[in-house]
Design an enzyme around this catalytic site. Structure first.
Site, mmCIF file in Angstrom:
data_model
loop_
_atom_site.group_PDB
_atom_site.id
_atom_site.type_symbol
_atom_site.label_atom_id
_atom_site.label_comp_id
_atom_site.label_asym_id
_atom_site.label_seq_id
_atom_site.Cartn_x
_atom_site.Cartn_y
_atom_site.Cartn_z
ATOM 1 N N GLY A 38 1.333 -1.394 0.472
ATOM 2 C CA GLY A 38 -0.277 0.073 -0.170
ATOM 3 C C GLY A 38 1.101 1.191 0.295
ATOM 4 O O GLY A 38 2.203 1.301 0.052
ATOM 5 N N CYS A 85 5.161 -6.248 1.518
ATOM 6 C CA CYS A 85 5.832 -4.671 1.413
ATOM 7 C C CYS A 85 5.004 -4.097 2.356
ATOM 8 O O CYS A 85 4.940 -3.951 4.213
ATOM 9 C CB CYS A 85 5.120 -4.353 -0.152
ATOM 10 S SG CYS A 85 6.157 -2.303 0.616
ATOM 11 N N TYR A 86 3.865 -3.272 2.771
ATOM 12 C CA TYR A 86 3.072 -2.409 3.447
ATOM 13 C C TYR A 86 2.986 -3.558 4.789
ATOM 14 O O TYR A 86 2.515 -3.342 5.818
ATOM 15 C CB TYR A 86 2.571 -1.778 2.994
ATOM 16 C CG TYR A 86 1.416 -0.538 4.497
ATOM 17 C CD1 TYR A 86 2.533 0.062 4.746
ATOM 18 C CD2 TYR A 86 -0.127 -1.198 4.398
ATOM 19 C CE1 TYR A 86 1.296 0.588 6.334
ATOM 20 C CE2 TYR A 86 -0.763 -0.717 5.611
ATOM 21 C CZ TYR A 86 -0.240 0.694 5.972
ATOM 22 O OH TYR A 86 -0.995 0.794 7.130
ATOM 23 N N HIS A 146 7.586 -7.754 -3.398
ATOM 24 C CA HIS A 146 6.233 -7.443 -4.398
ATOM 25 C C HIS A 146 6.499 -8.854 -5.031
ATOM 26 O O HIS A 146 6.605 -8.693 -6.718
ATOM 27 C CB HIS A 146 6.302 -6.681 -5.604
ATOM 28 C CG HIS A 146 5.208 -5.473 -4.717
ATOM 29 N ND1 HIS A 146 4.183 -5.106 -4.091
ATOM 30 C CD2 HIS A 146 6.419 -3.939 -3.883
ATOM 31 C CE1 HIS A 146 4.134 -3.789 -3.311
ATOM 32 N NE2 HIS A 146 5.543 -3.621 -3.696
ATOM 33 N N GLU A 204 3.840 -10.318 -6.197
ATOM 34 C CA GLU A 204 3.137 -10.495 -7.291
ATOM 35 C C GLU A 204 3.843 -10.008 -8.583
ATOM 36 O O GLU A 204 2.843 -10.021 -9.748
ATOM 37 C CB GLU A 204 1.485 -10.580 -7.015
ATOM 38 C CG GLU A 204 1.794 -8.826 -6.977
ATOM 39 C CD GLU A 204 2.576 -7.710 -5.603
ATOM 40 O OE1 GLU A 204 3.031 -8.596 -5.209
ATOM 41 O OE2 GLU A 204 2.268 -6.893 -5.019
ATOM 42 N N SER A 228 -26.288 -6.679 -22.247
ATOM 43 C CA SER A 228 -25.581 -5.270 -23.456
ATOM 44 C C SER A 228 -24.956 -6.420 -24.387
ATOM 45 O O SER A 228 -24.907 -5.132 -25.307
ATOM 46 C CB SER A 228 -24.131 -4.781 -22.262
ATOM 47 O OG SER A 228 -23.313 -5.778 -22.627
ATOM 48 N N ASP A 256 -19.376 -10.254 -20.371
ATOM 49 C CA ASP A 256 -20.319 -10.508 -18.397
ATOM 50 C C ASP A 256 -21.216 -10.780 -18.767
ATOM 51 O O ASP A 256 -21.961 -11.372 -17.912
ATOM 52 C CB ASP A 256 -19.394 -9.188 -18.705
ATOM 53 C CG ASP A 256 -18.095 -8.621 -18.564
ATOM 54 O OD1 ASP A 256 -16.774 -10.073 -19.350
ATOM 55 O OD2 ASP A 256 -17.705 -8.026 -19.176
ATOM 56 N N THR A 312 -24.137 -11.241 -20.508
ATOM 57 C CA THR A 312 -24.266 -12.269 -21.423
ATOM 58 C C THR A 312 -23.667 -13.795 -20.273
ATOM 59 O O THR A 312 -24.487 -14.931 -19.813
ATOM 60 C CB THR A 312 -23.775 -13.057 -22.659
ATOM 61 O OG1 THR A 312 -24.007 -11.694 -23.391
ATOM 62 C CG2 THR A 312 -24.028 -14.286 -22.985
ATOM 63 N N LYS A 324 -11.625 -10.960 -16.685
ATOM 64 C CA LYS A 324 -12.644 -11.462 -18.478
ATOM 65 C C LYS A 324 -12.215 -12.451 -18.703
ATOM 66 O O LYS A 324 -13.180 -13.176 -19.042
ATOM 67 C CB LYS A 324 -11.905 -10.477 -19.511
ATOM 68 C CG LYS A 324 -12.816 -10.216 -20.310
ATOM 69 C CD LYS A 324 -13.388 -9.159 -20.505
ATOM 70 C CE LYS A 324 -14.599 -8.871 -21.442
ATOM 71 N NZ LYS A 324 -15.227 -7.570 -21.030
ATOM 72 N N LYS A 373 -2.355 2.891 -23.760
ATOM 73 C CA LYS A 373 -2.727 3.263 -22.869
ATOM 74 C C LYS A 373 -1.924 2.936 -21.377
ATOM 75 O O LYS A 373 -1.702 1.339 -21.461
ATOM 76 C CB LYS A 373 -4.336 2.522 -22.625
ATOM 77 C CG LYS A 373 -4.498 2.891 -20.981
ATOM 78 C CD LYS A 373 -6.028 1.780 -21.275
ATOM 79 C CE LYS A 373 -6.227 2.416 -19.222
ATOM 80 N NZ LYS A 373 -7.976 1.609 -19.753
#
Ligand code: XMP
Length: 520
Positions: A57, A84-85, A173, A175, A228, A232, A234, A376, A512
């Site tokens: 964190g 870590c934290y 970390h 992960e 939609s 997801d 569905t 997903k 992105k």
């Protein structure tokens, strides 16, 4: 009724940007995980906690108001791994000391291991030296009941273990992919320390979710499932119908007029194929009227979100229903929960993602979100198990507000129609060239920019279309797809030659971050 509680590793999220990666790594290894915020007063009752991971964190235990170790964690007597934290919290609890470091460490670091000192890890565990650090504070004084089993080459104690209890702490970390043996360490913690077996997680997942749905909705409940057309909602609809029976689940899709070309019919056919009914509400006029004259992206998103609420509300309170709805079904995923500021750790809201969250409050419906704990790729795997057709599972993600946020600026029916044609040409070309499945998500965007062109002997002054295609694993980051030579120019030429109103096509080459996948 006896309730089956799935074995789970409980992750307490102290706000690290990497917490979802702990989940992801463990799930990939086949272990079920549940993530909660630190302020929860009791451990979750719907899982069998077999081990606890305290995440990293942004805080230091010395910061005022820094989140503390929930008081029930140590008395629960389960194996614990503090990262870590999370390790700072353990050290603090057991009487050791951390100080704010002058030796800041961000990025790769080298470790010297002595795994034989870690009481509750397999002695034969081999770990590579490279790990990923992201911290300022460092351990000054080890609690008396702890030993060290890993130190960085510049002398920071980075792995500790309780001498008698199955409690471990690591400063790095595990992960993060850059911690080369991180996965091995997480696996050893799950199998050896928590004594979990990985084989059963996915086999029984559909059953576990079904039990959870039945417990939540109860024997009389009636669910309005917001569909939609995406993977997801569905898969959520199929899970709900399986768990409760078709007659207790009404699947409703709002057609806002900004879907892809032919998509509404396609979704209807899929639902017929799946044996789950679907009601489509045609509300083109409502949405286009509300959007007229609006060009601000956030305002557009809010109008579309509000439009969904109005339509579902109208449907849910309609006189045709003798059995009133008690629940609203949504296809929310774990990544949506992480990205939303509502996850509670100060995350920034980048965009108001469409959801119908305003509805349950208004109609006094409870939310039922069968996929809330899944990513997903896991939803796709689960859908495959539930025999949802592959062609449906492998469709690209598509945003709830649809082409409404891909027509940049003011939306009109004619602009949507233009974009539908361009988008269809792009998507059909990807399919024809066998490229569709190599791409996470692709689509066309219409810009509010006109430019001069020449067609035949005529001057044109028409709109600009952008093609976007990205690779991603969970849409939190994305990179630009590099297509084979000639592909994009062929698509561009086809668009300009067959879509009236578009005379220029661009390709978006921004990843992105810093850009987002959608333009608005
Ligand atoms: P961004 O644009 O934030 O998108 O990089 C990340 C992923 O989320 C999808 N997206 C949405 N999905 N409702 C949705 O259901 C929305 O309002 C929405 N906005 C973005 C986007 O298509 C991409 O897959």
């Amino acid at each position: 009724m006896t309730q089956h509680r799935p074995d789970s590793i409980l992750i307490i999220d102290f706000g690290s940007q990497y917490t979802h990666l702990i989940t992801k790594q463990l799930r990939k290894l086949g272990f079920f995980t549940t993530t909660i915020a630190p302020h929860q007063p009791l451990p979750p009752q719907d899982i069998e906690v077999r081990g606890i991971i305290l995440s990293g964190g942004p805080n230091s235990v010395h910061t005022e108001d820094a989140p503390s170790l929930p008081s029930w964690v140590i008395p629960l007597n389960k194996p614990i791994l503090g990262i870590c934290y999370g390790m700072q919290l353990l050290v603090n609890h057991f009487g050791g000391q951390f100080s704010s470091g002058d030796k800041r460490e961000f990025g790769p670091s080298s470790m010297r291991w002595d795994v034989s000192e870690a009481q509750h890890l397999p002695a034969e565990l081999e770990l590579a030296s490279q790990v990923w650090m992201s911290h300022c504070d460092h351990l000054d004084q080890l609690p008396t009941s702890f030993t060290t089993w890993g130190t960085t080459t510049n002398g920071v104690i980075a792995a500790i273990s309780h001498t008698t209890q199955p409690i471990l702490g690591v400063q790095f970390h595990p992960e993060v992919e850059h911690s080369l043996s991180g996965k091995a360490l997480l696996e050893a913690f799950a199998t050896h320390t928590c004594k979990l077996s990985s084989a059963t997680y996915f086999d029984s997942l559909a059953e576990q979710i079904g039990t959870k749905i039945r417990n939540q909705v109860g024997p009389q409940g009636h669910v309005l499932m917001a569909v939609s057309g995406g993977v997801d909602s569905t898969v959520s609809a199929v899970l709900l119908a399986r768990a409760l029976g078709r007659e207790r689940v009404s699947c409703v899709m709002v057609d806002h007029g900004m879907m892809r070309a032919g998509e509404v019919t396609e979704v209807k056919n899929y639902f017929t194929e799946l044996g789950v009914g679907l009601e489509v509400l045609d509300r083109h006029n409502l949405f286009f009227e509300q959007l007229a004259g609006v060009s601000d992206p956030e305002q557009k998103r809010k109008i579309i979100g509000q439009g969904f609420i109005t339509c579902f509300e109208e449907w849910a309170t309609g006189i045709q229903h003798s059995n009133p709805y008690t629940h609203l079904g949504q296809g929310t995923l774990y990544s949506d929960v992480i990205e939303s500021a509502g996850a509670g750790h100060g995350a920034h809201t980048i965009k108001s993602h469409h959801n119908v969250g305003g509805l349950p409050e208004k109609l006094q419906l409870q939310l039922v979100e069968p996929l809330r704990q899944l990513f997903k790729d896991e939803v796709r795997q689960l859908g495959h198990q539930l025999k949802v057709p592959r062609k449906l599972l492998d469709r690209h993600p598509f945003p709830g507000p649809g082409l409404g946020i891909r027509v940049v600026g003011e939306v009109s029916p004619s602009k949507v129609a233009m974009l539908q044609q361009a988008d269809k040409i792009f998507i059909d070309s990807l399919k024809r060239e066998d490229l569709y499945h190599t791409v996470w998500q692709a689509g066309a965007i219409l810009l509010p920019v006109q430019s001069v062109g020449v067609m035949g002997d005529q001057r044109t002054y028409e709109w600009t279309c952008v093609l976007r295609a990205v690779s991603a694993t969970d849409a939190m980051t994305a990179s630009v797809v590099e297509f084979p030579a000639g592909f994009l120019t062929q698509v561009a030429s086809k668009i300009v030659n067959s879509v009236a109103g578009i005379n220029r096509v661009l390709y978006d080459i921004t990843s992105k971050p810093p850009a987002t996948i959608e333009w608005e």
